[in-house]
Design a protein around this motif. Structure first.
Motif: not given
Length: 210
Positions: A54-63
């Motif tokens: 996963y990348f930064l975009s997934e981290l943000i969406l997960g949050g």
């Protein structure tokens, strides 16, 4: 149902995750168990990020998914019933206005059970000192994404020492410009270059994880 919620969060199916979480609660589900499932999901997202899946975009969406579910779940948990792992004062240091890394770390830390007091961006050393005096945290987290922030981190640690507050807390630093040498220079206890690792280190600093 809870397994479906977990899977939907980890797979980034935002609408599905939120709807299933609501359905679970409306059917008489346990809000505390739902919270634990969301935490597990955030942990799995963090693991995937660390593995490069996963990348930064997934981290943000997960949050974002986590925060959305928490908005209608937390009110159903009786106040004070949830034990916190510890308290973190968190801020981006002076001369740096970047907030994405800080905000992602905050979501992951809260998902893991920490209480986080976010004191914002471009935060002067004195504000960190005031926040430590007021909130008496276990950990102070500092973030920076630019080189100028490294000096600000050292100045902040020095100010905490001057105020006689350094020995009572653990300090973790994070961001694009930090590494082991910056940790040593600033006088911090730990450093992390991603949110999931940062939360794991916070637990280690408090003796909760090896």
């Amino acid at each position: 149902m809870l397994e479906d919620v977990l899977k939907s969060i980890v797979e980034m199916e935002e609408e599905e995750a939120v709807n299933k979480a609501k359905e679970y609660l409306e059917g008489g589900g346990d809000a505390q168990k739902l919270l634990e499932v969301c935490r597990d999901a955030m942990g799995k997202i963090g693991e995937r990020f660390e593995k490069g899946e996963y990348f930064l975009s997934e981290l943000i969406l997960g949050g974002e998914i986590f925060k959305e579910i928490m908005e209608f779940t937390l009110p159903k948990i009786k106040g004070g019933s949830e034990k916190k792992l510890g308290k973190i004062v968190l801020g981006t240091v002076k001369e740096d206005v970047h907030n994405i890394g800080k905000d992602i770390f905050k979501v992951f830390a809260e998902a893991s059970g920490f209480e986080v007091i976010d004191i914002g961006i471009d935060t002067p050393e004195e504000k960190f000192v005031e926040a430590v005096k007021e909130h008496k945290p276990d950990i102070v987290g500092m973030s920076c994404l630019i080189t100028a922030g490294v000096t600000s981190m050292k100045k902040t640690v020095d100010k905490l020492k001057e105020a006689g507050l350094r020995d009572g807390i653990k300090i973790i630093i994070g961001g694009g410009r930090v590494d082991e040498s910056v940790k040593e220079y600033a006088g911090a206890d730990a450093w992390a270059d991603d949110a999931a690792k940062g939360v794991r280190l916070c637990k280690q600093l408090l003796g909760m994880e090896v």
